[in-house]
Design an enzyme around this catalytic site. Structure first.
Site, PDB file in Angstrom:
ATOM      1  N   GLY A  72       0.810  -1.207   0.000  1.00 18.55           N
ATOM      2  CA  GLY A  72       0.000   0.000   0.000  1.00 18.55           C
ATOM      3  C   GLY A  72       0.849   1.266   0.000  1.00 18.55           C
ATOM      4  O   GLY A  72       0.527   2.250  -0.673  1.00 18.55           O
ATOM      5  N   ASN A 152      -8.055   4.110   8.443  1.00 20.13           N
ATOM      6  CA  ASN A 152      -7.497   2.920   9.091  1.00 20.13           C
ATOM      7  C   ASN A 152      -7.493   2.984  10.614  1.00 20.13           C
ATOM      8  O   ASN A 152      -7.256   1.984  11.258  1.00 20.13           O
ATOM      9  CB  ASN A 152      -6.072   2.684   8.590  1.00 20.13           C
ATOM     10  CG  ASN A 152      -5.233   3.941   8.623  1.00 20.13           C
ATOM     11  OD1 ASN A 152      -5.562   4.931   7.961  1.00 20.13           O
ATOM     12  ND2 ASN A 152      -4.188   3.928   9.394  1.00 20.13           N
ATOM     13  N   GLN A 185      -7.766  -0.143   3.523  1.00 21.45           N
ATOM     14  CA  GLN A 185      -8.587  -0.670   4.637  1.00 21.45           C
ATOM     15  C   GLN A 185      -9.961  -1.110   4.169  1.00 21.45           C
ATOM     16  O   GLN A 185     -10.579  -1.971   4.787  1.00 21.45           O
ATOM     17  CB  GLN A 185      -8.804   0.405   5.696  1.00 21.45           C
ATOM     18  CG  GLN A 185      -7.894   0.478   6.879  1.00 21.45           C
ATOM     19  CD  GLN A 185      -7.350  -0.753   7.513  1.00 21.45           C
ATOM     20  OE1 GLN A 185      -8.091  -1.668   7.877  1.00 21.45           O
ATOM     21  NE2 GLN A 185      -6.071  -0.797   7.700  1.00 21.45           N
ATOM     22  N   SER A 205      -3.542  -3.126  -0.642  1.00 19.52           N
ATOM     23  CA  SER A 205      -2.444  -3.879  -0.030  1.00 19.52           C
ATOM     24  C   SER A 205      -2.934  -5.279   0.316  1.00 19.52           C
ATOM     25  O   SER A 205      -4.081  -5.463   0.723  1.00 19.52           O
ATOM     26  CB  SER A 205      -1.971  -3.176   1.241  1.00 19.52           C
ATOM     27  OG  SER A 205      -1.004  -3.974   1.889  1.00 19.52           O
ATOM     28  N   CYS A 331       3.869   6.427  17.220  1.00 13.03           N
ATOM     29  CA  CYS A 331       4.677   6.795  18.379  1.00 13.03           C
ATOM     30  C   CYS A 331       6.121   6.412  18.113  1.00 13.03           C
ATOM     31  O   CYS A 331       6.472   5.252  18.011  1.00 13.03           O
ATOM     32  CB  CYS A 331       4.175   6.103  19.630  1.00 13.03           C
ATOM     33  SG  CYS A 331       4.147   4.337  19.521  1.00 13.03           S
TER      34      CYS A 331
HETATM   35  C1  LIG Z   1      -1.748  -0.504   5.991  1.00 16.86           C
HETATM   36  C2  LIG Z   1      -2.156   0.697   5.215  1.00 16.86           C
HETATM   37  C3  LIG Z   1      -1.314   1.243   4.221  1.00 16.86           C
HETATM   38  C4  LIG Z   1       0.088   0.710   3.966  1.00 16.86           C
HETATM   39  O1  LIG Z   1       0.101  -0.506   3.303  1.00 16.86           O
HETATM   40  P1  LIG Z   1       1.437  -1.414   3.354  1.00 16.86           P
HETATM   41  O2  LIG Z   1       1.150  -2.553   2.450  1.00 16.86           O
HETATM   42  O3  LIG Z   1       1.596  -1.828   4.792  1.00 16.86           O
HETATM   43  O4  LIG Z   1       2.567  -0.575   2.893  1.00 16.86           O
HETATM   44  C5  LIG Z   1      -1.763   2.323   3.502  1.00 16.86           C
HETATM   45  N1  LIG Z   1      -2.974   2.855   3.730  1.00 16.86           N
HETATM   46  C6  LIG Z   1      -3.811   2.366   4.664  1.00 16.86           C
HETATM   47  C7  LIG Z   1      -5.146   2.991   4.836  1.00 16.86           C
HETATM   48  C8  LIG Z   1      -3.428   1.281   5.441  1.00 16.86           C
HETATM   49  O5  LIG Z   1      -4.268   0.808   6.370  1.00 16.86           O
END
Ligand SMILES: *Cc1c(COP(=O)(O)O)cnc(C)c1O
Length: 395
Positions: A72, A152, A185, A205, A331
């Site tokens: 993602g 998310n 998400q 993702s 954090c």
């Molecule tokens: C987890 C997430 C990402 C990042 O995706 P990865 O595959 O972990 O790099 C981007 N956007 C949202 C909304 C996510 O929840």
């Protein structure tokens, strides 16, 4: 035996057994490079093509509009950087929301340093962008709107189809403007249909839908020009250089196929668990606030701010008792920065610091929710008993 309950499915999900089975041959005997002309290469190419159909199937796109990425984060980077770099002659203004994932927010912040102008739309108390605000923010030099499909941390669903309509109207008036949405998400939780949304770019993702980490995709509507961010490879029709990770792509495809079949059942199961959890919280705990709009949201996320405690402290306390949750805040070690998403809702520091995200997955059970509802009120009570602010106000 010590019991562990995983309620952090928005961070990542376990890999489905069927998905593991689908990818295994590509980790062993089917090891070819999908760009090779011989049998081994063609076997890999066939598997990547099949996966492309499966991923396209879950978002209702054409297979050749799917570009595989490492996840993602890369999809968001490629979408935003790729689009603005290819189209900056039309303008340098970007519109996004105040609650984007860091892979959108920080890319926009970086572009600000390179001469772009970015508008961060407010989301108000309920965590949802207002379409009127999007309309008002559009300028002569706006080239990109990037608003996530669903958040998310709090799960709120954004008015993406309305933004898509607005974009279409602007284009009919001759404007050069494009629309990206981060659907990471949302996918596998609600229907994601690129035609309904009317977006040009959409990020996905794999590891949020029971497939491995390290693979994802960017949907690029046919005809949209984008600068590749990986130079030196011609894969993915010049959009994303680098040898395809065939096992990951196969797994991702399988997970999309399963998610599409199971969508309704999964949504019902997740809604049921979340509602049971939230009802339990309301019955057993005082001094808390649910964060974000509670109607227009994804089925698997519950975000709660507990007064008089630090979210980090509660997270650690719950972890010691086997319950895995998240604060949703970025954090960095030592500093307890409150989550920008919770702050964007207008929550004060105390409520932002006391926010915890409980995110459910298909493997969670009602029994697990009952277990958490036994552990959680006690953990909160214990922490509050140590809190000077709490003691002062209860005297
Ligand atoms: C987890 C997430 C990402 C990042 O995706 P990865 O595959 O972990 O790099 C981007 N956007 C949202 C909304 C996510 O929840």
């Amino acid at each position: 035996m010590f019991r562990r309950v995983y309620l952090d499915n928005s961070a990542t999900t376990p890999i489905d057994r069927e998905v593991v089975d689908a990818m295994l041959p590509f980790l062993t005997e089917k090891f070819g490079n999908a760009s090779s002309i011989h049998f081994f290469g063609q076997e890999a190419r066939g598997a990547v093509d099949k996966a492309r159909h499966q991923v396209a199937g879950i978002i209702n796109s054409r297979p050749n509009e799917i570009v595989f990425t490492s996840g993602g984060t890369e999809a968001n980077n490629l979408a935003i950087r790729g689009l603005v770099e290819a189209n900056d002659k039309y303008g340098k203004h970007i519109i996004t929301s105040a609650i984007e994932h860091s892979a959108v927010r920080e890319v926009c912040q970086d572009l600000e340093k390179r001469g772009y102008d970015v508008t961060y739309l407010p989301v108000y108390e309920d965590g949802i962008v207002k379409i009127e605000d999007v309309e008002d923010a559009v300028r002569e030099d706006t080239i990109l709107i990037s608003v996530m499909m669903a958040n998310n941390e709090i799960g709120t669903i954004q008015p993406v189809a309305e933004i898509g309509k607005l974009i279409r109207k602007l284009r009919e008036g001759g404007k050069k403007i494009w629309f990206h949405t981060d659907a990471v998400q949302a996918i596998s939780k609600i229907t994601v249909d690129v035609e309904e949304i009317g977006c040009d770019l959409l990020s996905v993702s794999a590891h949020k839908l029971y497939a491995p980490k390290g693979v994802g995709a960017l949907y690029i509507r046919r005809g949209v020009r984008l600068h590749s961010q990986n130079i030196g490879g011609h894969q993915e029709r010049e959009r994303r250089g680098g040898t395809e990770s065939v096992p990951h792509i196969v797994a991702f495809g399988k997970a999309c196929e399963l998610a599409k079949i199971n969508l309704n059942v999964a949504t019902e199961h997740l809604t049921n668990l979340r509602d049971k959890f939230e009802n339990g919280v309301a019955e057993t705990i005082n001094d808390f606030e649910f964060n974000g709009n509670r109607e227009n949201r994804l089925p698997h996320i519950s975000n709660v701010s507990f007064r008089f405690i630090e979210g980090e402290g509660l997270l650690i306390n719950l972890d010691l008792q086997g319950v895995a949750v998240s604060t949703g805040s970025a954090c960095s070690s030592g500093s307890l920065e409150p989550s920008p998403v919770i702050r964007a809702l207008g929550r004060n520091d105390e409520l932002a610091r006391g926010a915890i995200r409980f995110s459910f997955g298909k493997d969670n059970t009602e029994d697990e929710v009952e277990f958490v509802l036994k552990v959680l009120p006690k953990a909160i009570e214990n922490l509050r008993r140590l809190s000077p602010i709490y003691l002062k106000q209860t005297v």
